[in-house]
Design a protein around this motif. Structure first.
Motif, PDB file in Angstrom:
ATOM      1  N   MET B 133      33.561  17.580  47.856  1.00 56.61           N
ATOM      2  CA  MET B 133      34.334  18.371  48.828  1.00 56.61           C
ATOM      3  C   MET B 133      34.771  17.505  49.995  1.00 56.61           C
ATOM      4  SD  MET B 133      32.625  22.086  48.992  1.00 56.61           S
ATOM      5  CE  MET B 133      31.509  22.403  47.676  1.00 56.61           C
ATOM      6  N   LEU B 136      37.793  15.588  48.776  1.00 52.39           N
ATOM      7  CA  LEU B 136      39.002  16.405  48.732  1.00 52.39           C
ATOM      8  C   LEU B 136      39.578  16.548  50.132  1.00 52.39           C
ATOM      9  CD1 LEU B 136      38.316  19.309  46.215  1.00 52.39           C
ATOM     10  CD2 LEU B 136      39.693  17.267  45.897  1.00 52.39           C
ATOM     11  N   ASP B 137      38.680  16.711  51.075  1.00 44.92           N
ATOM     12  CA  ASP B 137      39.093  16.809  52.460  1.00 44.92           C
ATOM     13  C   ASP B 137      39.777  15.518  52.900  1.00 44.92           C
ATOM     14  OD1 ASP B 137      38.956  18.864  54.298  1.00 44.92           O
ATOM     15  OD2 ASP B 137      37.568  17.696  55.555  1.00 44.92           O
ATOM     16  N   ALA B 144      38.763  22.969  50.693  1.00 43.81           N
ATOM     17  CA  ALA B 144      38.150  22.265  49.565  1.00 43.81           C
ATOM     18  C   ALA B 144      37.083  23.103  48.872  1.00 43.81           C
ATOM     19  CB  ALA B 144      37.557  20.940  50.034  1.00 43.81           C
ATOM     20  N   ARG B 147      39.034  25.368  46.548  1.00 44.42           N
ATOM     21  CA  ARG B 147      39.929  24.750  45.579  1.00 44.42           C
ATOM     22  C   ARG B 147      39.218  23.806  44.625  1.00 44.42           C
ATOM     23  NH1 ARG B 147      45.920  23.829  47.282  1.00 44.42           N
ATOM     24  NH2 ARG B 147      45.565  23.472  49.466  1.00 44.42           N
ATOM     25  N   ILE B 148      37.991  23.427  44.963  1.00 44.12           N
ATOM     26  CA  ILE B 148      37.259  22.527  44.064  1.00 44.12           C
ATOM     27  C   ILE B 148      36.979  23.208  42.735  1.00 44.12           C
ATOM     28  CG2 ILE B 148      34.920  23.152  44.841  1.00 44.12           C
ATOM     29  CD1 ILE B 148      34.312  20.112  44.712  1.00 44.12           C
TER      30      ILE B 148
END
Lengths: 326, 324
Positions: B133, B136-137, B144, B147-148
């Motif tokens: 996460m 993703l950030d 994140a 959406r992960i």
């Protein structure tokens, strides 16, 4: 304008979205092209740019009536193409030909170059069977291919040569207008230059009118007289190619121009780049007001009210209410 | 000592139609933290060079005929598979052109993101997810934690490329190989991804090999560029030096054929002919048949890279003889 050859007047192409099988119902609409007006003069090269999904290819297909127009009119040489019968349309297409992006997919692998180039001549009854080889040889020479390759199949040619065959096929009927949809995007730089030179030559020598679709602004600027920038189915800026690309006025065009990497390290490292946030919105649910407002760095409350009309400003048409103040 | 040192790499493909010398004697060094651009047209061997380093060449038909690729003292081409696994995917990562086909459509991106961590680091699934996460950030995917759990098809092309980058960088590699990562993207999205790679490179102090055919992308991103033609390096120099004064006729021709560098409407320079068939032996310089400066001797002597200015190497014998 007296010498207008192709006119688009408020052209809209919408695709319905259906859900369900037995109780099939329309649940939405993709507004691929949403009100485009454009007049193209004879002998002019008009570039059409925008990101994927902006509707530039759908517009090309609409001009050719490969997809039906939802509203508006496509007028070629004084005739409204969308009101013609199928038979009349087939005859009218003689004046309107297309070159596609992928020369690997747009040629029939089972047809020789001769078959490919002779087919339009036969369909439209341009010449007799005995004249065909001579005509085909002439076409091949025009696009820089040796006529001795007439009996070869597409797989025996490179990408650039295939694109030449596709161009020759479009030229076969001596059309008034050619629409080229990303004709050089699939090619390497050195080959791209060959095809661009060829198109420029044909325009000059044959007085062709060319609608040139691309996402590469430097290519469009090089070949076009005028350029139309599209965003989400609408033209947002329209004008002389050098004017628009060197001094863009619409915030979207500015971002687009600034996003192109220039092959010059000094310029590339010193300039400020406008990086747009996010992706283009979906044409199913376009944002209210100006469709660009969610990504626009200059957005104000009033931008969210209505889509701005194209207005004349600094030698081009721009669809932005803040033009002049930004 | 360079981070990666490739010497005399030859990767050939043995097919029914003959032996294709896709990479034929490539040598280069890469320092830690450096950005190297590899430029060339389709079929010039730029991707195969990197695939060889990453161990991604399908064997057969491919075979690494000779050469070494030493990464931090380990020759990636000769070491045991176990040794290689400890480097590839952990200290050496790669991103690809098409984010559509290089993510597994059946797996949520959470599973794909943490896979390298679970393999290479002693870490629990929960810790790995937290780390994913954060990544993703870092690559600019908001929200994140929600959406992960998405599948790849729920992202747009640019977002998928961000997921790929997050996946490649999650083990904090020292070298990232990027194979045309922006070719399939729109220019505005390309600008986003290039900015992202630049920022992450600084943050993680990582070296990058950037493969592309777009000279514009190279000019803004890379410290050094090498130009490949027919499986060999024909010129390599500092980016600024290469763009200001390209020496090899092929590099010059490439530069002249870009529309944005020419006056509007001018006839573009074109390179006549086509790249050579790599399955046939090529006498002398591979570019000679298309070169405006070619002389009979170009077909007789095998060109070698030599230094023409500090840090600037090129392989044209006529330039080396001081004739052009």
């Amino acid at each position: 304008m007296a010498d207008t050859i192709l006119e688009l007047s408020d052209v809209k192409t919408h695709f319905p979205i259906y859900k369900g099988f037995i109780l099939r119902r329309q649940t939405g609409t993709v507004r691929a092209v949403d009100g485009v007006s454009l007049k193209i003069r004879k002998g002019e090269v008009v570039g059409l740019v925008g990101e994927s999904g902006c509707g530039k290819s759908t517009l090309a297909r609409t001009i050719l009536q490969l997809v039906p127009t939802t509203a508006g009119a496509v007028i070629l040489g004084g005739r409204n193409l969308s009101s013609l019968s199928a038979r009349e349309l087939a005859a009218a297409r003689k004046d309107l030909q297309m070159v596609f992006q992928d020369p690997y997919a747009s040629l029939n692998p089972r047809m020789t170059v001769f078959d490919t180039l002779a087919e339009p001549l036969r369909v439209h009854g341009i010449c007799t069977a005995t004249e065909a080889p001579g005509r085909v040889a002439g076409l091949m020479e025009k696009v820089g291919l040796a006529p001795r390759f007439m009996q070869k199949y597409p797989h025996e040619f490179s990408g650039g040569q295939r694109q030449r065959i596709a161009i020759a096929r479009a030229l076969a009927l001596n059309p008034a207008v050619i629409i080229a949809d990303e004709p050089v995007s699939a090619l390497d730089v050195s080959i791209q230059a060959q095809i661009l030179n060829l198109l420029a030559e044909l325009v000059r020598e044959m007085g062709l009118t060319l609608v040139f679709i691309a996402h590469d602004l430097s290519v469009v600027k090089h070949i076009s007289d005028r350029v139309a920038v599209m965003y989400l189915g609408k033209i947002v800026e329209l004008g002389d190619a050098s004017t628009v690309i060197e001094r863009p006025q619409h915030p979207y065009t500015r971002a687009l121009v600034s996003a192109i990497p220039t092959p010059n390290p000094d310029i590339e490292r010193s300039r400020r780049r406008i990086v747009l946030p996010g992706d283009p919105p979906s044409p199913i649910h376009p944002p209210a007001g100006c469709t660009f407002h969610p990504r626009c760095p200059h957005v104000q409350e009033r931008c969210k009210l209505a889509f701005p009309p194209l207005v004349h400003h600094d030698g081009r048409e721009v669809a932005c209410i803040r033009v002049g103040e930004i | 000592m360079p981070l990666l040192s490739v010497k005399d790499l030859r990767t050939w493909f043995h097919t029914r139609n003959g032996t294709y010398r896709a990479v034929d004697g490539v040598s280069f060094n890469l320092e830690a933290g450096e950005t190297l651009g590899i430029v060339g047209e389709s079929g010039s061997g730029k991707s195969v060079t990197c695939y060889s380093i990453m161990g991604l060449v399908p064997q057969p038909p491919g075979r690494i005929e000779s050469g070494t690729a030493v990464f931090d003292g380990v020759d990636l081409l000769r070491c045991t598979p176990k040794e290689a696994r400890q480097i590839r995917g952990k200290r050496l990562a790669m991103i690809f052109q098409d984010p559509m086909t290089s993510l597994n459509p059946y797996l949520r991106i959470s599973d794909q993101l943490i896979e390298p961590l679970l393999i290479h680091n002693k870490i629990s699934r929960k810790q790995a997810l937290t780390r994913a996460m954060e990544m993703l950030d870092a690559v600019g995917i908001n929200d994140a934690s929600k959406r992960i759990h998405y599948f790849p098809h729920e992202f747009s092309g640019g977002m998928r490329q961000r997921v790929m980058i997050a996946m490649a960088l999650i083990t904090q590699p020292e070298l990232l190989i990027a194979d045309e990562p922006t070719t399939a993207l729109d220019v505005t999205v390309q600008a986003q991804i290039l900015e992202l790679i630049k920022r992450l490179q600084k943050e993680f102090n990582m070296a990058v090999i950037f493969i592309t055919h777009d000279l514009g992308v190279v000019s803004g991103l890379c410290d050094r560029v090498q130009v490949m033609y027919a499986g060999r390096i024909v010129e390599t120099a500092d980016t600024r030096a290469l763009f200001q004064r390209p020496r090899h006729p092929y590099t010059r021709a490439l530069q002249q054929s870009i529309p944005s560098l020419q006056p509007k409407g001018a006839r573009l320079f074109t390179i006549p002919g086509m790249p050579p068939d790599l399955s046939k032996p090529i006498p002398g310089c591979a570019f000679a048949p298309r070169c405006t400066f070619a002389q009979p001797k170009c077909l007789e002597r095998d060109p070698q890279l030599s230094e023409c200015a500090a840090g600037h190497m090129q392989a044209c014998i006529r330039v080396q003889d001081g004739e052009i």
